[in-house]
Enzyme design. Structure first.
Site, PDB file in Angstrom:
ATOM      1  N   CYS A 176       3.733   7.789  -9.173  1.00 56.76           N
ATOM      2  CA  CYS A 176       3.981   7.077  -7.919  1.00 56.76           C
ATOM      3  C   CYS A 176       2.988   7.514  -6.836  1.00 56.76           C
ATOM      4  O   CYS A 176       2.507   6.693  -6.064  1.00 56.76           O
ATOM      5  CB  CYS A 176       5.389   7.365  -7.397  1.00 56.76           C
ATOM      6  SG  CYS A 176       6.658   7.372  -8.640  1.00 56.76           S
ATOM      7  N   ASP A 177       2.722   8.802  -6.762  1.00 56.49           N
ATOM      8  CA  ASP A 177       2.048   9.346  -5.585  1.00 56.49           C
ATOM      9  C   ASP A 177       0.659   9.939  -5.847  1.00 56.49           C
ATOM     10  O   ASP A 177      -0.033  10.323  -4.903  1.00 56.49           O
ATOM     11  CB  ASP A 177       2.933  10.441  -4.949  1.00 56.49           C
ATOM     12  CG  ASP A 177       4.281   9.881  -4.517  1.00 56.49           C
ATOM     13  OD1 ASP A 177       4.319   8.704  -4.108  1.00 56.49           O
ATOM     14  OD2 ASP A 177       5.281  10.611  -4.619  1.00 56.49           O
ATOM     15  N   CYS A 193       6.849  12.709  -8.684  1.00 60.63           N
ATOM     16  CA  CYS A 193       6.350  11.587  -9.472  1.00 60.63           C
ATOM     17  C   CYS A 193       4.854  11.391  -9.256  1.00 60.63           C
ATOM     18  O   CYS A 193       4.435  10.757  -8.286  1.00 60.63           O
ATOM     19  CB  CYS A 193       7.104  10.310  -9.092  1.00 60.63           C
ATOM     20  SG  CYS A 193       6.497   8.869  -9.968  1.00 60.63           S
TER      21      CYS A 193
END
Ligand code: NAP
Length: 314
Positions: free
Chosen positions: A140-141, A137
């Protein structure tokens, strides 16, 4: 959630399919109960800008769109409950769902809208470094890779999207694809190939993720050329895997008909499953289109199918 909750219709899952089913079912006064799992809003909460959902000509952020879907479902009286459905009994009616391995919810009709989850390569080193440089992701990261180099694995739209998004942070993105042609749509390919920060390596697979979880995190990947069989290493701080998804049907195995890949089998042109009174919509039953708009469309179909089926039972 109180023990032994009963609802006329229980919708499992909160992506575009589940929320749309809830909007329609709530407006039909069926008072749906939606069970939200560990990732409310589903896959769209891990995407960035959604540019292709009609009605948003300037685009909209995925998480914001899902928040709007939820508000709309709530407005008409949808009830929400948090937990993971861990087992089901579809052999007798009312159906019984076990939530978080202990709570019981019974339902006259069930809509499965549990979507699909990111797939990984299946390498032991990938597993060992998950969360330490291995991710599925970028939204997300990606932020953690400011000023660093990363690799992305895959050749579909997700890989193009992740690679492009990561160029906001990373100094260089190496996109590794196992074939000599991308599966992604032309527009996404074009955007990727025109991005100076992205280098593409075709005909290569990652054979090992290098680094260690305790000390360094990911330090590189070893790749193998599928034609020459030669291996080499690429230094990087992160590996983003974008190779497709697996349907979230584990609790339903044995209870309804699934296909060889684990997707729920639905009657053509309908959301009816192999069990009367159980319906499925969205990515959990779709390996072809897998779009927010098609998921929402089949969510609407599921609510209408449920409403008609319940009326037939009365
Ligand atoms: P996908 O289209 O199934 O593509 C998966 C990619 O991963 C393929 O290129 C595949 O290679 C590769 N792959 C699969 N298993 C692999 C393995 N074990 N090792 C190495 N490579 C592997 O999945 P997706 O990209 O997640 O897209 C899913 C759906 O969502 C598609 O319908 C897509 O159009 C849609 N989507 C749309 C957008 C958008 O429009 N903004 C964004 C993301 C996704 P092969 O090509 O060789 O099979």
């Amino acid at each position: 959630m109180a023990e032994n909750t009963h609802a006329q219709i229980v919708i499992i899952g909160t992506g575009p399919a589940g929320y749309t089913a809830a909007i329609y079912a709530a407006r039909a006064e069926l008072s749906p109960l939606v069970i939200e799992g560990i990732q409310p809003g589903g896959q769209l909460t891990t995407t960035t800008e959604v540019e292709n959902f009609p009605g948003f000509p300037a685009g909209i952020q995925g998480p914001e769109m899902m928040q709007l879907f939820r508000q709309q479902a709530e407005r008409f009286g949808t009830r929400f409950s948090t937990g993971m459905v861990t087992a089901v009994d579809f052999a007798k009616r009312p159906f019984t769902l076990t939530v978080d391995e202990e709570k019981k919810v019974t339902a006259d009709a069930v809509v499965i809208a549990t979507g699909a989850s990111a797939r990984y390569l299946g390498l032991p080193s990938e597993k060992a470094l998950l969360g330490y440089g291995v991710s599925a992701c970028a939204t997300c990261d990606g932020f953690f890779y400011r000023g660093k180099e990363v690799v992305v694995v895959g050749g579909g739209d997700s890989a193009m999207e992740e690679a492009t998004f990561l160029t906001r942070f990373a100094t260089k993105v190496t996109l590794i694809h196992r074939r000599d042609a991308f599966r992604a749509s032309k527009i996404m390919q074009k955007r990727t190939l025109e991005n100076d920060k992205i280098e593409v390596i075709y005909n290569a697979v990652v054979s090992e993720v290098l680094g260690d979880a305790k000390e360094t995190g990911v330090t590189g990947v070893r790749i193998r050329d599928v034609n020459s069989d030669e291996s080499r290493e690429i230094a990087c701080h992160g590996m983003f895997v974008a190779i497709g998804h697996t349907p979230n049907t584990q609790p339903f195995a044995g209870a309804i008909k699934l296909d060889a890949k684990g997707y729920v089998v639905v009657e053509q042109g309908s959301t009816r499953t192999s069990v009367e009174g159980v319906f499925a919509c969205g990515d959990v039953a779709d390996q072809t289109y897998r779009q927010a708009i098609t998921a929402a469309g089949t969510g609407c179909m599921a609510a209408i199918d449920v409403e008609r089926w319940l009326a037939e039972q009365a």
